[in-house]
Design a protein around this motif. Structure first.
Motif, PDB file in Angstrom:
ATOM      1  N   LYS A 138      28.802   9.592   5.056  1.00 32.37           N
ATOM      2  CA  LYS A 138      28.559   9.740   3.615  1.00 32.37           C
ATOM      3  C   LYS A 138      29.674   9.104   2.791  1.00 32.37           C
ATOM      4  N   ALA A 139      30.918   9.280   3.203  1.00 32.36           N
ATOM      5  CA  ALA A 139      32.042   8.700   2.465  1.00 32.36           C
ATOM      6  C   ALA A 139      31.957   7.176   2.477  1.00 32.36           C
ATOM      7  N   ASP A 140      31.555   6.606   3.592  1.00 33.95           N
ATOM      8  CA  ASP A 140      31.395   5.167   3.705  1.00 33.95           C
ATOM      9  C   ASP A 140      30.299   4.680   2.763  1.00 33.95           C
ATOM     10  N   ARG A 141      29.221   5.443   2.674  1.00 33.28           N
ATOM     11  CA  ARG A 141      28.137   5.086   1.757  1.00 33.28           C
ATOM     12  C   ARG A 141      28.609   5.091   0.317  1.00 33.28           C
ATOM     13  N   ASP A 142      29.328   6.131  -0.094  1.00 37.34           N
ATOM     14  CA  ASP A 142      29.807   6.243  -1.468  1.00 37.34           C
ATOM     15  C   ASP A 142      30.783   5.113  -1.811  1.00 37.34           C
ATOM     16  N   LEU A 143      31.645   4.747  -0.873  1.00 36.74           N
ATOM     17  CA  LEU A 143      32.606   3.672  -1.104  1.00 36.74           C
ATOM     18  C   LEU A 143      31.892   2.338  -1.278  1.00 36.74           C
ATOM     19  N   HIS A 144      30.869   2.100  -0.473  1.00 39.19           N
ATOM     20  CA  HIS A 144      30.119   0.841  -0.589  1.00 39.19           C
ATOM     21  C   HIS A 144      29.469   0.705  -1.969  1.00 39.19           C
ATOM     22  N   TRP A 145      28.884   1.773  -2.468  1.00 37.59           N
ATOM     23  CA  TRP A 145      28.246   1.700  -3.776  1.00 37.59           C
ATOM     24  C   TRP A 145      29.283   1.548  -4.895  1.00 37.59           C
ATOM     25  N   LYS A 146      30.442   2.132  -4.718  1.00 36.04           N
ATOM     26  CA  LYS A 146      31.511   1.945  -5.702  1.00 36.04           C
ATOM     27  C   LYS A 146      31.937   0.485  -5.747  1.00 36.04           C
ATOM     28  N   ASN A 147      32.091  -0.124  -4.591  1.00 38.44           N
ATOM     29  CA  ASN A 147      32.457  -1.540  -4.522  1.00 38.44           C
ATOM     30  C   ASN A 147      31.351  -2.429  -5.074  1.00 38.44           C
ATOM     31  N   PHE A 148      30.116  -2.035  -4.842  1.00 35.88           N
ATOM     32  CA  PHE A 148      28.978  -2.806  -5.337  1.00 35.88           C
ATOM     33  C   PHE A 148      29.000  -2.866  -6.869  1.00 35.88           C
ATOM     34  N   GLY A 149      29.182  -1.701  -7.496  1.00 32.70           N
ATOM     35  CA  GLY A 149      29.175  -1.645  -8.949  1.00 32.70           C
ATOM     36  C   GLY A 149      30.292  -2.442  -9.590  1.00 32.70           C
ATOM     37  N   ALA A 150      31.401  -2.598  -8.863  1.00 33.10           N
ATOM     38  CA  ALA A 150      32.556  -3.329  -9.410  1.00 33.10           C
ATOM     39  C   ALA A 150      32.561  -4.806  -9.032  1.00 33.10           C
ATOM     40  N   ALA A 183       0.865  -1.183   0.000  1.00 31.33           N
ATOM     41  CA  ALA A 183       0.000   0.000   0.000  1.00 31.33           C
ATOM     42  C   ALA A 183       0.895   1.223   0.000  1.00 31.33           C
ATOM     43  N   GLY A 184       0.730   2.077  -1.014  1.00 28.70           N
ATOM     44  CA  GLY A 184       1.570   3.258  -1.124  1.00 28.70           C
ATOM     45  C   GLY A 184       1.253   4.017  -2.394  1.00 28.70           C
ATOM     46  N   ALA A 185       1.888   5.164  -2.565  1.00 31.09           N
ATOM     47  CA  ALA A 185       1.555   6.063  -3.674  1.00 31.09           C
ATOM     48  C   ALA A 185       2.282   5.745  -4.974  1.00 31.09           C
ATOM     49  N   THR A 186       3.347   4.909  -4.925  1.00 28.79           N
ATOM     50  CA  THR A 186       4.146   4.693  -6.142  1.00 28.79           C
ATOM     51  C   THR A 186       4.211   3.215  -6.524  1.00 28.79           C
ATOM     52  N   MET A 187       3.174   2.461  -6.227  1.00 25.74           N
ATOM     53  CA  MET A 187       3.130   1.045  -6.580  1.00 25.74           C
ATOM     54  C   MET A 187       3.019   0.863  -8.098  1.00 25.74           C
ATOM     55  N   PRO A 188       3.544  -0.270  -8.596  1.00 23.24           N
ATOM     56  CA  PRO A 188       4.238  -1.332  -7.857  1.00 23.24           C
ATOM     57  C   PRO A 188       5.689  -0.951  -7.583  1.00 23.24           C
ATOM     58  N   ASN A 189       6.128  -1.220  -6.354  1.00 16.98           N
ATOM     59  CA  ASN A 189       7.515  -0.914  -5.996  1.00 16.98           C
ATOM     60  C   ASN A 189       7.938  -1.706  -4.772  1.00 16.98           C
ATOM     61  N   LEU A 190       9.220  -1.749  -4.573  1.00 18.01           N
ATOM     62  CA  LEU A 190       9.809  -2.305  -3.364  1.00 18.01           C
ATOM     63  C   LEU A 190      10.625  -1.201  -2.716  1.00 18.01           C
ATOM     64  N   MET A 191      10.892  -1.358  -1.416  1.00 18.19           N
ATOM     65  CA  MET A 191      11.721  -0.394  -0.710  1.00 18.19           C
ATOM     66  C   MET A 191      12.685  -1.139   0.195  1.00 18.19           C
ATOM     67  N   TYR A 192      13.837  -0.544   0.402  1.00 15.59           N
ATOM     68  CA  TYR A 192      14.770  -1.091   1.389  1.00 15.59           C
ATOM     69  C   TYR A 192      15.615   0.031   1.956  1.00 15.59           C
ATOM     70  N   MET A 193      16.208  -0.240   3.125  1.00 16.67           N
ATOM     71  CA  MET A 193      17.034   0.765   3.793  1.00 16.67           C
ATOM     72  C   MET A 193      18.366   0.148   4.188  1.00 16.67           C
ATOM     73  N   THR A 194      19.445   0.855   3.892  1.00 19.04           N
ATOM     74  CA  THR A 194      20.788   0.447   4.292  1.00 19.04           C
ATOM     75  C   THR A 194      21.390   1.534   5.179  1.00 19.04           C
ATOM     76  N   ALA A 195      22.470   1.190   5.889  1.00 20.07           N
ATOM     77  CA  ALA A 195      23.038   2.129   6.861  1.00 20.07           C
ATOM     78  C   ALA A 195      24.560   2.153   6.762  1.00 20.07           C
ATOM     79  N   PHE A 196      25.147   3.344   6.971  1.00 21.53           N
ATOM     80  CA  PHE A 196      26.589   3.525   6.808  1.00 21.53           C
ATOM     81  C   PHE A 196      27.138   4.427   7.910  1.00 21.53           C
ATOM     82  N   GLU A 197      28.435   4.326   8.128  1.00 20.35           N
ATOM     83  CA  GLU A 197      29.074   5.138   9.166  1.00 20.35           C
ATOM     84  C   GLU A 197      28.968   6.630   8.848  1.00 20.35           C
TER      85      GLU A 197
END
Length: 263
Positions: free
Chosen positions: A218-230, A202-216
């Motif tokens: 902003k720099a930690d977040r950016d590094l994680h996504w860089k590693n993910f893509g590679a 139930a929500g305004a933008t269905m169909p969709n999924l949502m998830y939440m991640t957490a990082f130490e």
């Protein structure tokens, strides 16, 4: 016969002890997630809602058996129209949600502590609107998890992502990519500290999924996504023909946890 009964009794006792254990600080079992988003006009409304959440709402939810509740606000400077508060509530079922308001109505401590919010006059409301999103947990990640971060809360960055699909079937395919395709396992291996994964029901933008991640931070977040893509696992998974073109829009929000947030 005596031995069989003894073993059965022991087994029942073990089960009883297991289910009597309290939920740990690291996880909250749930069958339903509620995400409430407060849309706020200014800092006055924000302070009023935060006072209510910290002093009345979260304590009342804890008393009602909801042991972990997350409260988040946009990370960084407030942009025009961007003053919001996000309240994440793991629930056991729709039944628990349907009975929650009656429990709050009967909670004298909640009614007293939340008076300024609950009895705000019509010409001085404490929020503009409340948006509600309901989700069911992914099979591969059935629990909401408190991330094990070392950085103090003011410096942490949480990322709330919504993946919209062009149709229900295609959106289910992306959810299958997280479950059967083990994208959840990939996030775990790379240390994304996922708080939850949810299929929006139930929500305004269905169909969709949502998830939440957490990082130490902003720099930690950016590094994680860089590693993910590679990452080789991600490259192989994203190249599989059955998982092509299963997301039509991605909305990413960077958030900060409130000091009183349980997550």
């Amino acid at each position: 016969m005596y031995k069989q009964l003894s073993r059965r009794s022991i087994g029942l006792l073990i089960c009883a002890l297991f289910f009597a254990l309290p939920i740990t600080a690291s996880a909250a079992k749930a069958g339903l997630y509620q995400l409430k988003i407060y849309h706020l006009k200014d800092s006055i409304q924000q302070q009023a809602v935060e006072n209510y959440l910290e002093q009345a709402y979260l304590p009342a939810l804890h008393r009602a058996g909801i042991t972990r509740v997350g409260v988040f606000k946009p990370f960084g400077p407030v942009e025009a129209g961007g003053r919001k508060l996000y309240v994440f509530i793991p629930l056991q079922s729709f039944d628990q949600l349907s009975k929650l308001q009656s429990k709050l109505d009967a909670d004298a401590r909640y009614q007293s502590a939340g008076t300024a919010y609950l009895r705000a006059p019509h010409n001085a409301p404490v929020y503009e609107r409340i948006e509600t999103i309901l989700m069911t947990p992914f099979v591969k990640a059935p629990e909401a998890v408190v991330p094990a971060l070392k950085n103090p809360k003011p410096g942490r960055v949480y990322e709330l992502r919504s993946y919209e699909g062009p149709t229900e079937m295609i959106s289910k395919n992306k959810i299958d990519m997280f479950n059967a395709g083990d994208e959840v396992g990939l996030f775990k291996r790379l240390g994304f500290n996922a708080v939850f994964y949810g299929a929006v029901v139930a929500g305004a933008t269905m169909p969709n999924l949502m998830y939440m991640t957490a990082f130490e931070d902003k720099a930690d977040r950016d590094l994680h996504w860089k590693n993910f893509g590679a990452d080789s696992q991600w490259k192989q998974l994203s190249a599989r023909p059955e998982y092509q073109k299963n997301v039509s829009k991605i909305v990413s929000l960077l958030l900060s946890p409130a000091a009183y947030s349980d997550f």
